[in-house]
Scaffold this motif. Structure first.
Motif, PDB file in Angstrom:
ATOM      1  N   ASP A  69       0.907  -1.217   0.305  1.00  0.00           N
ATOM      2  CA  ASP A  69      -0.191  -0.032   0.203  1.00  0.00           C
ATOM      3  C   ASP A  69       0.871   1.234   0.220  1.00  0.00           C
ATOM      4  N   SER A  70      -0.187   2.308   0.338  1.00  0.00           N
ATOM      5  CA  SER A  70       0.755   3.672   0.217  1.00  0.00           C
ATOM      6  C   SER A  70       2.273   3.670   1.184  1.00  0.00           C
ATOM      7  N   THR A  71       1.577   2.564   2.088  1.00  0.00           N
ATOM      8  CA  THR A  71       3.104   3.491   3.211  1.00  0.00           C
ATOM      9  C   THR A  71       3.866   2.140   3.271  1.00  0.00           C
ATOM     10  N   GLY A  72       4.173   1.255   2.150  1.00  0.00           N
ATOM     11  CA  GLY A  72       4.715  -0.027   1.663  1.00  0.00           C
ATOM     12  C   GLY A  72       4.452  -0.980   2.555  1.00  0.00           C
ATOM     13  N   HIS A  73       3.356  -1.031   3.353  1.00  0.00           N
ATOM     14  CA  HIS A  73       2.685  -2.244   4.113  1.00  0.00           C
ATOM     15  C   HIS A  73       2.033  -4.086   2.826  1.00  0.00           C
ATOM     16  N   TYR A  74       2.483  -4.569   3.156  1.00  0.00           N
ATOM     17  CA  TYR A  74       1.342  -5.815   2.771  1.00  0.00           C
ATOM     18  C   TYR A  74       1.018  -6.883   3.337  1.00  0.00           C
ATOM     19  N   ARG A  75       0.561  -7.879   3.018  1.00  0.00           N
ATOM     20  CA  ARG A  75      -0.145  -8.390   3.859  1.00  0.00           C
ATOM     21  C   ARG A  75      -1.208  -9.599   3.170  1.00  0.00           C
ATOM     22  N   PHE A  76      -0.899 -11.252   3.245  1.00  0.00           N
ATOM     23  CA  PHE A  76      -1.529 -11.444   2.154  1.00  0.00           C
ATOM     24  C   PHE A  76      -1.424 -13.401   2.915  1.00  0.00           C
ATOM     25  N   VAL A  77      -2.490 -13.761   2.272  1.00  0.00           N
ATOM     26  CA  VAL A  77      -2.883 -15.740   3.095  1.00  0.00           C
ATOM     27  C   VAL A  77      -2.199 -16.545   2.022  1.00  0.00           C
ATOM     28  N   THR A  78      -1.423 -17.419   2.288  1.00  0.00           N
ATOM     29  CA  THR A  78      -0.811 -18.983   1.290  1.00  0.00           C
ATOM     30  C   THR A  78      -1.288 -19.960   1.647  1.00  0.00           C
ATOM     31  N   SER A  79      -1.887 -20.942   1.383  1.00  0.00           N
ATOM     32  CA  SER A  79      -2.071 -22.324   1.723  1.00  0.00           C
ATOM     33  C   SER A  79      -0.820 -23.106   1.400  1.00  0.00           C
ATOM     34  N   GLU A  80       0.295 -22.628   0.002  1.00  0.00           N
ATOM     35  CA  GLU A  80       1.386 -23.466   0.301  1.00  0.00           C
ATOM     36  C   GLU A  80       1.458 -24.451   1.439  1.00  0.00           C
ATOM     37  N   THR A  81       2.907 -24.699   1.283  1.00  0.00           N
ATOM     38  CA  THR A  81       3.570 -25.534   2.475  1.00  0.00           C
ATOM     39  C   THR A  81       5.045 -25.286   1.741  1.00  0.00           C
ATOM     40  N   GLY A  82       5.608 -25.681   3.325  1.00  0.00           N
ATOM     41  CA  GLY A  82       7.524 -26.480   3.337  1.00  0.00           C
ATOM     42  C   GLY A  82       8.010 -25.844   2.249  1.00  0.00           C
ATOM     43  N   ALA A  83       8.654 -25.632   1.965  1.00  0.00           N
ATOM     44  CA  ALA A  83      10.112 -24.320   1.250  1.00  0.00           C
ATOM     45  C   ALA A  83       9.891 -23.085  -0.283  1.00  0.00           C
ATOM     46  N   ARG A  84       9.294 -22.329   0.554  1.00  0.00           N
ATOM     47  CA  ARG A  84       9.154 -21.394  -0.460  1.00  0.00           C
ATOM     48  C   ARG A  84       9.857 -20.005  -0.919  1.00  0.00           C
ATOM     49  N   MET A  85       9.552 -19.530  -2.241  1.00  0.00           N
ATOM     50  CA  MET A  85      10.388 -18.118  -2.570  1.00  0.00           C
ATOM     51  C   MET A  85       8.847 -16.774  -2.928  1.00  0.00           C
ATOM     52  N   VAL A  86       9.454 -15.946  -1.246  1.00  0.00           N
ATOM     53  CA  VAL A  86       9.606 -14.850  -1.904  1.00  0.00           C
ATOM     54  C   VAL A  86       9.825 -14.316  -2.737  1.00  0.00           C
ATOM     55  N   THR A  87       8.869 -13.388  -3.525  1.00  0.00           N
ATOM     56  CA  THR A  87       9.535 -13.197  -4.151  1.00  0.00           C
ATOM     57  C   THR A  87       8.964 -10.842  -4.874  1.00  0.00           C
ATOM     58  N   VAL A  88       9.499 -10.320  -5.139  1.00  0.00           N
ATOM     59  CA  VAL A  88       9.535  -8.967  -4.753  1.00  0.00           C
ATOM     60  C   VAL A  88       9.584  -8.102  -6.918  1.00  0.00           C
ATOM     61  N   SER A  89       9.123  -7.458  -6.869  1.00  0.00           N
ATOM     62  CA  SER A  89       9.169  -6.526  -8.433  1.00  0.00           C
ATOM     63  C   SER A  89       7.979  -5.772  -8.192  1.00  0.00           C
ATOM     64  N   CYS A  90       9.093  -4.724  -8.416  1.00  0.00           N
ATOM     65  CA  CYS A  90       8.986  -3.088  -8.832  1.00  0.00           C
ATOM     66  C   CYS A  90      10.009  -2.327  -9.975  1.00  0.00           C
ATOM     67  N   ILE A  91       9.120  -1.304 -10.635  1.00  0.00           N
ATOM     68  CA  ILE A  91       9.690  -0.824 -10.954  1.00  0.00           C
ATOM     69  C   ILE A  91      10.414   0.362 -10.598  1.00  0.00           C
TER      70      ILE A  91
END
Length: 760
Positions: A69-91
């Motif tokens: 959001d406008s303050t840089g905060h984020y939040r989401f829910v996932t049902s994935e489990t185990g070792a996973r990769m978080v990615t960020v993309s922004c111009i």
């Protein structure tokens, strides 16, 4: 993978298939259960601690993610489990990846990303082009976008028809761009021209592209003003780049309503080389038993597809890629003869196509880079048509037009290409590219008809080109280019200038202008009659305004095209044709306004007229609608592991004409004309990804359900006229609707994104 489910399988379903599909869908949804979930939240900042809004944060290879959001905060829910990769993309910032472990416990993850090099802030010339997989322009349509566009049926060009500048043509293959015919757009793979990108023509039925969108990592769709590195297309160019090394060794199988697929991709232990194979078989016999067709398929459409590939990383900066396909198909259909409703035309086609592409890229030094590409294709079409009575018996009638309707033809076409490009980058972002290409066309055409013709044509086509990117400042840039082209068949040359300028407006907006000359050889069927024809010519003028962020794209473009030296067929073949096309286009894509929804809207206004072929004067061509629009919506329901996609396309009526020769007046005249009804098409697809994998994540599956033309609206593309002009019959799809259902399983790597719609 199935890349070959053809448009002629669209069918109006029976009550049985409607009930079966509805029941299957209910079973899918009833099986959806509430999975354990992990909540991920945090704040995204740069190295100075400043909040970064509108960035995309997601779990790699999943649909789970959010936008800051406008303050840089984020939040989401996932049902994935185990070792996973978080990615960020922004111009404007470097890509970010971090491995985390998902164990159904809340995770607080604050992320800091670094500002990217100045080239991501610099203005980029974009007039006339939509690009994917180019970080400087951001992504417009990815491979996943293409296969999850409900109306596209995993066809690259069908998905592009949801972008502005294109026409909704259902009776003939090709990209019809800004008043240009389907023959006036060309397709390039890894820099080289593809001779038979679409399946071979069938009367009044558009054919789809031969190649899967998942073959390509980059897509540039130019509706005008394209680079000087490419040529021989009056209207536009589709430039595709194949993928590099896969992430892991993997395999996949699929069973669906019209056939099956299988594939294997192997990555070596050093992860610097790979090879792979794929096979697909399609047969529409069972489908046609349930779905009534307007035409009588006495030989059911049958397709076989096989491909092989290898990729070798030759150095830290070099890549050698090879790709080969074999494709074969056959069909036979009967339709009522327009000149006598008591007779039929029995048309058959048997096609074999082989395509091979080899390319190599390498950095010779810090400032020099080389590209060498070559390709070879061979295509053979066996056509026949037989005039028959109501008992399907051959008829021989020695009078026009019936005497012209019994024929066979064998058309063979080979194309060999070689292209080399050298690039030198100067200090900053400026660069120069130059090189040349050689194309050898060999066409052998035999016709067993009343004339009994046999024609062989060879053309050694050569071109040299140079193009430079000049960055005066980060806010002002220009692209200057030129081509020299020569055809041995025409024995003519031309010089082709190109110019583009871009100026940055604020942090994310810019304005661009493009101008260029574009030439194209006459078509083969015209050169058979006369090889004294010259090039057709088009002048492009394009003005573009756009604003692009990581979550939305706004693009407005105005254009004007002037046609000269178009081919006229009367009196005699000549280059006296001319025309124009002008219009305004709008594209808006939004991934933020509605939670979990990605949608885009496109609109085009087109004003065009031309005098070419047998047109008696300058008129609007029958493939051009004045207004076209598309809406594509994609909703990801992460809790249910379900992706619901819808697309709606609209076009005003296209003109149709009955143009015939008046022997008394010694000229062609208009006997009848009008406009078709408006075009409307609503399509949906539902992709369910149940969690059937083992704890080690080796098995993945996806179910697919797709329906085209949900509202069962009647489409009329054009009209056919009898020889005497007294009978007029509508050109319609073989059936109004198409239904598809399939299940696909991948092994070794989560390839559910790939198979979601590889067979829609």
């Amino acid at each position: 993978m199935v890349y070959i489910v053809n448009q002629f399988i669209f069918g109006k379903t029976t009550a049985l298939i409607r009930s079966s599909l509805l029941l299957t869908l209910l079973i899918f949804l009833s099986c959806l259960g509430a999975a354990a979930q992990t909540t991920i939240s945090g704040k995204l900042t740069d190295t100075r601690g400043r909040a970064i809004p509108n960035a995309s944060i997601s779990i790699k290879d999943s649909y789970d993610g959010a936008t800051s959001d406008s303050t840089g905060h984020y939040r989401f829910v996932t049902s994935e489990t185990g070792a996973r990769m978080v990615t960020v993309s922004c111009i404007g910032y470097n890509p970010y990846e971090k491995e985390i472990t998902l164990n159904n416990q809340q995770i607080d993850l604050n992320i800091q990303v670094r500002e990217a090099a100045n080239e991501l802030k610099a203005v980029v010339v974009t007039a006339g082009s939509f690009e994917a997989s180019d970080s400087k322009r951001t992504t417009v349509l990815t491979s996943l976008d293409i296969v999850t566009t409900a109306s596209a049926n995993a066809d690259v060009t069908a998905a592009l028809r949801t972008l502005p500048g294109t026409q909704q043509i259902g009776e003939k293959e090709g990209l019809f761009i800004r008043g240009g015919s389907g023959e006036e757009a060309r397709v390039f793979i890894d820099g080289t021209l593809v001779n038979n990108f679409f399946y071979s023509p069938v009367p009044d039925i558009a054919q789809r592209g031969r190649f899967s969108p998942f073959l390509f990592k980059g897509t540039i769709f130019s509706s005008g003003g394209y680079s000087a590195l490419y040529g021989q297309a009056l209207s536009g160019a589709l430039i595709l780049e194949t993928i590099d090394l896969p992430e892991k060794t993997s395999a996949n199988i699929g069973i669906h309503s019209v056939g099956g697929t299988a594939g294997y991709q192997h990555l070596n232990k050093k992860k610097n080389a790979s090879w792979g194979v794929n096979y697909a078989y399609t047969n529409l016999w069972a489908y046609f038993q349930l779905v009534k067709q307007r035409v009588d398929y006495f030989r059911v459409p049958e397709f076989q597809y096989a491909d092989g590939n290898f990729r070798i990383k030759t150095s830290k900066t070099g890549m050698l890629k090879g790709y080969a396909t074999f494709q074969g198909n056959q069909l036979g259909l009967r339709s009522t003869d327009v000149d006598s409703l008591a007779l039929k035309n029995a048309f058959t086609l048997k096609n074999h196509n082989i395509y091979f592409n080899l390319s190599w890229k390498e950095s010779l030094s810090r400032s020099w880079r080389i590209y060498i590409g070559s390709s070879y294709s061979t295509n053979k079409d066996n056509y026949s048509n037989e005039l028959q009575n109501q008992d399907n018996e051959r008829q021989e009638i020695d009078e026009i037009p019936y005497s012209l309707k019994n024929y066979t033809a064998v058309l063979k076409g080979n194309l060999t290409t070689l292209k080399t490009v050298l690039e030198h980058r100067f200090r900053g972002l400026s660069a120069i590219r130059f090189g040349g290409e050689y194309l050898y066309f060999h066409d052998d055409m035999s016709f067993a008809d009343t004339l009994g013709r046999h024609n062989v044509m060879n053309d050694r086509f050569t071109a040299a080109f140079a193009e430079t990117d000049i960055y005066i400042t980060n806010n002002l840039a220009a692209k200057l280019g030129t081509r020299f082209e020569h055809s041995s068949l025409l024995d003519r040359s031309n010089i082709v200038p190109r110019l583009s300028i871009a100026y940055k407006l604020g942090s994310l907006g810019q304005a661009s202008f493009a101008y260029g000359l574009f030439f194209q050889k006459p078509e083969k069927n015209q050169l058979i009659v006369s090889q004294t024809l010259g090039y057709a010519k088009a002048s492009h003028y394009i003005f573009n305004l756009q604003k692009v962020t990581s979550v939305n794209t706004l693009r407005i473009e105005a254009f004007y095209k002037k046609y000269d030296d178009l081919v006229k067929t009367y009196p005699g073949l000549n280059n006296s044709g001319y025309g124009y096309a002008k219009g305004v286009e709008l594209f808006w894509r939004d991934k933020k306004t509605f939670k979990g929804v990605d949608y885009w809207v496109s609109y085009s206004f087109l004003d065009t007229k031309r005098d070419y072929l047998n047109y008696p004067y300058s008129i609007q061509p029958n493939f051009a609608a004045n207004h076209t629009a598309s809406l594509v919506i994609k909703k990801l329901i992460t809790k249910w592991k379900t992706n619901i996609n819808g697309s709606y396309s609209f076009a005003t009526g296209r003109p149709y004409y009955d143009i015939a020769y008046n022997s008394g007046a010694s000229k062609f005249e208009m006997r009848d004309n009008g406009k078709t009804s408006t075009y409307n098409n609503l399509s949906i697809s539902i992709n369910y990804l149940p969690s059937l994998s083992k704890p080690d994540g080796k098995f993945f599956t996806v179910w697919v359900l797709s329906v085209n033309n949900v509202l069962n609206q009647k489409q009329v593309y054009n009209y056919n006229y009898s020889y005497n002009g007294l009978i007029k019959t509508p050109v319609q799809p073989p059936a109004n609707q198409f239904f598809f259902i399939g299940c696909f399983i991948s092994f070794g790597i989560d390839r559910t994104d790939d198979v979601i719609n590889n067979n829609l």
